[in-house]
Design a protein around this motif. Sequence first.
Motif, PDB file in Angstrom:
ATOM      1  N   THR A  63     -47.593  44.627 -55.049  1.00 50.08           N
ATOM      2  CA  THR A  63     -48.432  45.420 -55.935  1.00 50.08           C
ATOM      3  C   THR A  63     -49.605  44.558 -56.375  1.00 50.08           C
ATOM      4  O   THR A  63     -49.415  43.531 -57.022  1.00 50.08           O
ATOM      5  N   LEU A  64     -50.793  44.973 -55.997  1.00 56.42           N
ATOM      6  CA  LEU A  64     -52.011  44.232 -56.312  1.00 56.42           C
ATOM      7  C   LEU A  64     -52.905  45.064 -57.212  1.00 56.42           C
ATOM      8  O   LEU A  64     -52.879  46.298 -57.149  1.00 56.42           O
ATOM      9  N   LEU A  74     -54.547  43.161 -48.224  1.00 50.50           N
ATOM     10  CA  LEU A  74     -55.267  44.320 -48.738  1.00 50.50           C
ATOM     11  C   LEU A  74     -56.672  44.317 -48.156  1.00 50.50           C
ATOM     12  O   LEU A  74     -57.365  43.307 -48.197  1.00 50.50           O
ATOM     13  N   ASP A  75     -57.084  45.447 -47.604  1.00 47.33           N
ATOM     14  CA  ASP A  75     -58.445  45.624 -47.112  1.00 47.33           C
ATOM     15  C   ASP A  75     -59.242  46.238 -48.261  1.00 47.33           C
ATOM     16  O   ASP A  75     -59.121  47.438 -48.545  1.00 47.33           O
ATOM     17  N   LEU A  76     -60.035  45.424 -48.940  1.00 49.09           N
ATOM     18  CA  LEU A  76     -60.760  45.874 -50.119  1.00 49.09           C
ATOM     19  C   LEU A  76     -61.776  46.966 -49.806  1.00 49.09           C
ATOM     20  O   LEU A  76     -62.002  47.864 -50.608  1.00 49.09           O
ATOM     21  N   GLU A 109     -63.329  49.631 -63.176  1.00 47.49           N
ATOM     22  CA  GLU A 109     -62.093  50.409 -63.203  1.00 47.49           C
ATOM     23  C   GLU A 109     -61.035  49.612 -62.444  1.00 47.49           C
ATOM     24  O   GLU A 109     -61.296  49.089 -61.360  1.00 47.49           O
ATOM     25  N   LEU A 110     -59.852  49.525 -63.004  1.00 47.27           N
ATOM     26  CA  LEU A 110     -58.764  48.839 -62.320  1.00 47.27           C
ATOM     27  C   LEU A 110     -57.988  49.829 -61.467  1.00 47.27           C
ATOM     28  O   LEU A 110     -57.731  50.963 -61.890  1.00 47.27           O
ATOM     29  N   LEU A 111     -57.632  49.390 -60.262  1.00 45.87           N
ATOM     30  CA  LEU A 111     -56.877  50.193 -59.307  1.00 45.87           C
ATOM     31  C   LEU A 111     -55.633  49.419 -58.896  1.00 45.87           C
ATOM     32  O   LEU A 111     -55.665  48.190 -58.802  1.00 45.87           O
ATOM     33  N   VAL A 112     -54.570  50.126 -58.603  1.00 43.87           N
ATOM     34  CA  VAL A 112     -53.354  49.504 -58.073  1.00 43.87           C
ATOM     35  C   VAL A 112     -53.292  49.785 -56.577  1.00 43.87           C
ATOM     36  O   VAL A 112     -53.475  50.929 -56.146  1.00 43.87           O
ATOM     37  N   ALA A 113     -53.045  48.739 -55.806  1.00 42.12           N
ATOM     38  CA  ALA A 113     -52.901  48.855 -54.352  1.00 42.12           C
ATOM     39  C   ALA A 113     -51.525  48.310 -53.974  1.00 42.12           C
ATOM     40  O   ALA A 113     -51.171  47.194 -54.350  1.00 42.12           O
ATOM     41  N   ILE A 114     -50.770  49.113 -53.225  1.00 44.02           N
ATOM     42  CA  ILE A 114     -49.419  48.731 -52.816  1.00 44.02           C
ATOM     43  C   ILE A 114     -49.422  48.613 -51.301  1.00 44.02           C
ATOM     44  O   ILE A 114     -49.605  49.608 -50.595  1.00 44.02           O
ATOM     45  N   LYS A 119     -50.604  50.866 -68.840  1.00 43.10           N
ATOM     46  CA  LYS A 119     -51.731  51.774 -68.710  1.00 43.10           C
ATOM     47  C   LYS A 119     -51.655  52.430 -67.337  1.00 43.10           C
ATOM     48  O   LYS A 119     -51.440  51.744 -66.339  1.00 43.10           O
ATOM     49  N   ARG A 120     -51.821  53.736 -67.266  1.00 43.01           N
ATOM     50  CA  ARG A 120     -51.769  54.448 -65.980  1.00 43.01           C
ATOM     51  C   ARG A 120     -53.062  54.184 -65.212  1.00 43.01           C
ATOM     52  O   ARG A 120     -54.148  54.550 -65.664  1.00 43.01           O
ATOM     53  N   LEU A 121     -52.956  53.513 -64.092  1.00 41.20           N
ATOM     54  CA  LEU A 121     -54.104  53.195 -63.246  1.00 41.20           C
ATOM     55  C   LEU A 121     -54.036  54.024 -61.973  1.00 41.20           C
ATOM     56  O   LEU A 121     -52.943  54.331 -61.487  1.00 41.20           O
ATOM     57  N   ARG A 122     -55.194  54.355 -61.419  1.00 36.92           N
ATOM     58  CA  ARG A 122     -55.179  55.044 -60.123  1.00 36.92           C
ATOM     59  C   ARG A 122     -54.495  54.134 -59.122  1.00 36.92           C
ATOM     60  O   ARG A 122     -54.763  52.943 -59.054  1.00 36.92           O
ATOM     61  N   THR A 123     -53.610  54.727 -58.330  1.00 40.93           N
ATOM     62  CA  THR A 123     -52.750  53.956 -57.444  1.00 40.93           C
ATOM     63  C   THR A 123     -52.848  54.458 -56.017  1.00 40.93           C
ATOM     64  O   THR A 123     -52.906  55.666 -55.777  1.00 40.93           O
ATOM     65  N   PHE A 124     -52.834  53.499 -55.077  1.00 39.05           N
ATOM     66  CA  PHE A 124     -52.909  53.796 -53.652  1.00 39.05           C
ATOM     67  C   PHE A 124     -51.801  53.025 -52.946  1.00 39.05           C
ATOM     68  O   PHE A 124     -51.633  51.824 -53.167  1.00 39.05           O
ATOM     69  N   ILE A 125     -51.058  53.732 -52.103  1.00 36.53           N
ATOM     70  CA  ILE A 125     -49.978  53.130 -51.322  1.00 36.53           C
ATOM     71  C   ILE A 125     -50.417  53.133 -49.866  1.00 36.53           C
ATOM     72  O   ILE A 125     -50.897  54.161 -49.361  1.00 36.53           O
ATOM     73  N   ASP A 126     -50.229  52.007 -49.185  1.00 33.75           N
ATOM     74  CA  ASP A 126     -50.599  51.968 -47.777  1.00 33.75           C
ATOM     75  C   ASP A 126     -49.827  53.037 -47.012  1.00 33.75           C
ATOM     76  O   ASP A 126     -48.625  53.230 -47.214  1.00 33.75           O
ATOM     77  N   ALA A 127     -50.539  53.723 -46.113  1.00 34.78           N
ATOM     78  CA  ALA A 127     -49.978  54.850 -45.360  1.00 34.78           C
ATOM     79  C   ALA A 127     -48.757  54.470 -44.533  1.00 34.78           C
ATOM     80  O   ALA A 127     -47.927  55.335 -44.224  1.00 34.78           O
ATOM     81  N   SER A 128     -48.599  53.201 -44.188  1.00 31.28           N
ATOM     82  CA  SER A 128     -47.432  52.775 -43.403  1.00 31.28           C
ATOM     83  C   SER A 128     -46.127  53.072 -44.137  1.00 31.28           C
ATOM     84  O   SER A 128     -45.079  53.224 -43.505  1.00 31.28           O
TER      85      SER A 128
END
Length: 155
Positions: free
Chosen positions: A47-48, A68-70, A56-61, A108-117
């Motif tokens: 979790t990054l 992570l590809d920014l 804006e802070l985003l969560v990337a999983i 805090k609820r941040l917009r979150t993205f999970i890798d499609a894999s």
Amino acid sequence: MTPAINLLKRENIAHTVRHYVHDAHADSYGGEAVQKLGLEPEQVFKTLVASTETHELLVAIVPVAAQLDLKALADAAGCRRCAMAPVDAAQRATGYLVGGISPLGQKKRLRTFIDASAQALPTLHVSAGRRGLEVELAPAELARLTGALFATIRR
């Protein structure tokens, strides 16, 4: 208990908590979880926290074996660019320490993205909110609880 585990219990989500003794000298938190728990690297996700040009802070999983590809994250988030968030900002927003940031139960609820894999997996492992603590759950449940979108955000 951590906020992540409390959330899973409160929502009656099927999950398994796994513990291991964290080595403060480990090179990679995710790699350490893979090794000590005997898991496949494709099933363990880190979790990054990233920041957009508007701060804006985003969560990337993403899988621990990937980076992570920014640019891909920025595309998925609909912004021009992303950079890794400062450690103090990530910890303040999530309520967790780096190396133990869980996508679940954040302050805090941040917009979150999970890798499609992750969509091809029956279950995945993410931090349960503390170094040395992982939780296994279905990717769809993780997405539902975090409001995440699936997108190809790894390289």
